[in-house]
Write an enzyme that holds these catalytic residues in place. Structure first.
Site, PDB file in Angstrom:
ATOM      1  CB  SER A 176      -0.950   0.009   1.204  1.00 33.12           C
ATOM      2  OG  SER A 176      -0.216   0.045   2.405  1.00 33.12           O
ATOM      3  CB  CYS A 177       4.272   2.100   1.126  1.00 32.13           C
ATOM      4  SG  CYS A 177       5.414   1.045   0.272  1.00 32.13           S
ATOM      5  CE1 TYR A 229       9.315  -3.431  -0.397  1.00 32.79           C
ATOM      6  CE2 TYR A 229       7.446  -1.979  -0.020  1.00 32.79           C
ATOM      7  CZ  TYR A 229       7.994  -3.246  -0.056  1.00 32.79           C
ATOM      8  OH  TYR A 229       7.196  -4.321   0.245  1.00 32.79           O
ATOM      9  CE  LYS A 253       7.244  -5.443  -2.952  1.00 31.46           C
ATOM     10  NZ  LYS A 253       7.046  -6.888  -3.132  1.00 31.46           N
ATOM     11  CG  HIS A 301       6.998  -2.950   8.843  1.00 25.54           C
ATOM     12  ND1 HIS A 301       7.407  -4.137   8.296  1.00 25.54           N
ATOM     13  CD2 HIS A 301       6.976  -2.056   7.818  1.00 25.54           C
ATOM     14  CE1 HIS A 301       7.625  -3.968   7.005  1.00 25.54           C
ATOM     15  NE2 HIS A 301       7.370  -2.724   6.685  1.00 25.54           N
TER      16      HIS A 301
HETATM   17  O1  GFB Z   1       5.653   0.591  10.159  1.00 20.93           O
HETATM   18  P1  GFB Z   1       6.527   1.718   9.793  1.00 20.93           P
HETATM   19  O2  GFB Z   1       7.989   1.536  10.033  1.00 20.93           O
HETATM   20  O3  GFB Z   1       6.373   2.080   8.284  1.00 20.93           O
HETATM   21  O4  GFB Z   1       6.061   3.018  10.618  1.00 20.93           O
HETATM   22  P2  GFB Z   1       5.380   2.897   7.321  1.00 20.93           P
HETATM   23  C1  GFB Z   1       4.730   3.398  10.738  1.00 20.93           C
HETATM   24  C2  GFB Z   1       4.618   4.594  11.664  1.00 20.93           C
HETATM   25  O5  GFB Z   1       4.930   4.179  13.002  1.00 20.93           O
HETATM   26  C3  GFB Z   1       5.560   5.760  11.351  1.00 20.93           C
HETATM   27  C4  GFB Z   1       5.829   5.092  13.584  1.00 20.93           C
HETATM   28  O6  GFB Z   1       4.880   6.973  11.542  1.00 20.93           O
HETATM   29  C5  GFB Z   1       6.661   5.583  12.403  1.00 20.93           C
HETATM   30  O7  GFB Z   1       7.328   6.778  12.711  1.00 20.93           O
HETATM   31  N1  GFB Z   1       6.601   4.436  14.661  1.00 20.93           N
HETATM   32  C6  GFB Z   1       6.501   4.719  15.974  1.00 20.93           C
HETATM   33  C7  GFB Z   1       7.510   3.456  14.519  1.00 20.93           C
HETATM   34  N2  GFB Z   1       7.363   3.986  16.687  1.00 20.93           N
HETATM   35  C8  GFB Z   1       7.998   3.178  15.801  1.00 20.93           C
HETATM   36  C9  GFB Z   1       9.011   2.190  15.965  1.00 20.93           C
HETATM   37  O8  GFB Z   1       9.502   1.908  17.056  1.00 20.93           O
HETATM   38  N3  GFB Z   1       9.401   1.532  14.821  1.00 20.93           N
HETATM   39  C10 GFB Z   1       8.873   1.827  13.596  1.00 20.93           C
HETATM   40  N4  GFB Z   1       9.293   1.127  12.518  1.00 20.93           N
HETATM   41  N5  GFB Z   1       7.939   2.787  13.422  1.00 20.93           N
HETATM   42  C11 GFB Z   1       6.530   1.324   5.656  1.00 20.93           C
HETATM   43  C12 GFB Z   1       7.341   1.503   4.404  1.00 20.93           C
HETATM   44  O9  GFB Z   1       6.022   2.560   5.941  1.00 20.93           O
HETATM   45  O10 GFB Z   1       5.425   0.461   5.499  1.00 20.93           O
HETATM   46  C13 GFB Z   1       7.586   0.243   3.714  1.00 20.93           C
HETATM   47  O11 GFB Z   1       8.527   2.206   4.723  1.00 20.93           O
HETATM   48  C14 GFB Z   1       6.390  -0.699   3.659  1.00 20.93           C
HETATM   49  O12 GFB Z   1       8.038   0.533   2.437  1.00 20.93           O
HETATM   50  C15 GFB Z   1       5.654  -0.774   4.970  1.00 20.93           C
HETATM   51  O13 GFB Z   1       5.497  -0.281   2.685  1.00 20.93           O
HETATM   52  C16 GFB Z   1       4.346  -1.535   4.867  1.00 20.93           C
HETATM   53  O14 GFB Z   1       3.980   2.375   7.408  1.00 20.93           O
HETATM   54  O15 GFB Z   1       5.518   4.376   7.509  1.00 20.93           O
END
Ligand code: GFB
Length: 314
Positions: free
Chosen positions: A109-110, A137, A141, A180
């Protein structure tokens, strides 16, 4: 698909591939072709061609990909674009060359525009600028989706694409730098509880909205589409989600409750928020006879139990 069809699950050790494997096994499919990364490097065109030539898979689930959370995507963009483009091009071209009957490619979905209207319909693809933290990425995709579309157009293949929302569940990556948000928060809350820490740190403002789908629901949807539909039924691709989203703050509070953590939640706004909202319109999917079943609370509880039991990837 017959129960003894030759089915190749590319990426069967990953979170999605392993869930598809479990689902196919429970549906009685007996001829699953699975190769570990050491046994078959999907970025190596020669190796992929040799594998397809000798095994002649009839059905292909293309669930192999280099994936990661917001920090990994923005830190290693070259790896994300290169590895994903190579995997997609090699597997899709080999599936065409060696006559696979059907292929299911997993997008994400990104890949929709950063400021797409919400919920996002399939036709919003390529109507605006991408989110900068995962542009590499997303471009890879999008290339995969268009590979399927153009092979269908020129060669008459039957290659479908699906667009999953943010996924979570067993065999996820719980590494705090590359994961994530869902596995990261499950781990952070668990460790904070065990270590008696007074506060836990969440990245960003907590305001972005995300939609979360349990990986067993995702696998169920993929097998449902593979069993019942062709590319001409799904259009260019179909969204797979639940059609509901929550803020990262609400997610943190829910995980905190499930884990039983009573300390404070603080926000590190030096970390990126990414896309403000990612919510899929799932009406096309519902029209194909499928909807998600696992509630967020049940899914997180199950994933937390799996994490605590120290399971290793399948
Ligand atoms: O899941 P996430 O890393 O990816 O982060 P995206 C989602 C949201 O959670 C962001 C917040 O606003 C992050 O700043 N967040 C809060 C955190 N605390 C944390 C933490 O401890 N770890 C992480 N990882 N996030 C990804 C894409 O986007 O989604 C990929 O970069 C892929 O390409 C994936 O599509 C499904 O949802 O922002």
């Amino acid at each position: 698909m017959d129960k003894n069809s030759r089915i190749f699950i590319a990426g069967h050790r990953g979170m999605v591939g392993s869930a598809i494997k479990r689902k196919l096994e429970s549906n009685g499919y007996t001829n699953l072709l699975c190769k570990t990364h050491n046994g078959l490097d999907l970025t190596d065109q020669k190796a992929v061609n040799e594998f397809f030539q000798s095994e002649k898979p009839e059905y292909v689930f293309l669930a192999a990909a280099k994936v990661g959370g917001i920090l990994a995507n923005s830190t290693y963009p070259a790896e994300f674009i290169y590895q994903n483009i190579m995997i997609e091009a090699n597997v899709i071209h080999a599936a065409y060359t060696y006559g696979a009957k059907k292929l299911l490619f997993l997008g994400s979905s990104c890949i929709y525009p950063k400021f797409a209207p919400q919920p996002m319909k399939e036709e919003y693809l390529l109507t605006g600028e991408l989110e900068v933290t995962n542009e590499a990425y997303a471009i890879a995709k999008i290339a995969g989706i268009r590979l399927c579309k153009h092979y269908n157009q020129q060669y008459g293949t039957n290659f479908m694409s699906v667009m999953p929302t943010n996924l979570y569940g067993q065999n996820d990556n719980f590494d705090l730098e590359s994961s994530h948000v869902m596995p990261a928060l499950i781990r952070k809350f668990h460790e904070a509880k065990v270590e008696g820490k007074p506060e836990i740190v969440i990245w960003g403002t907590g305001l972005p909205r995300r939609e979360f789908l349990h990986v067993d629901d995702m696998a169920d949807a993929c097998v449902h589409l593979m069993e019942n539909y062709d590319e001409s039924d799904v259009g260019e691709f179909v969204n797979i989600g639940v059609g509901k989203d929550i803020t990262i703050q609400e997610l943190a509070e829910l995980i905190g409750d499930i884990v039983g953590y009573e300390g404070e939640i603080v926000y590190d706004t030096s970390k990126p928020d990414g896309t403000p909202q990612k919510l899929l319109d799932v009406s096309r999917l519902n029209g194909l006879g499928w909807e998600a079943r696992i509630s967020l609370k049940d899914g997180i509880t199950e994933t937390y139990e799996w994490y605590k039991s120290g399971n290793e990837p399948a």
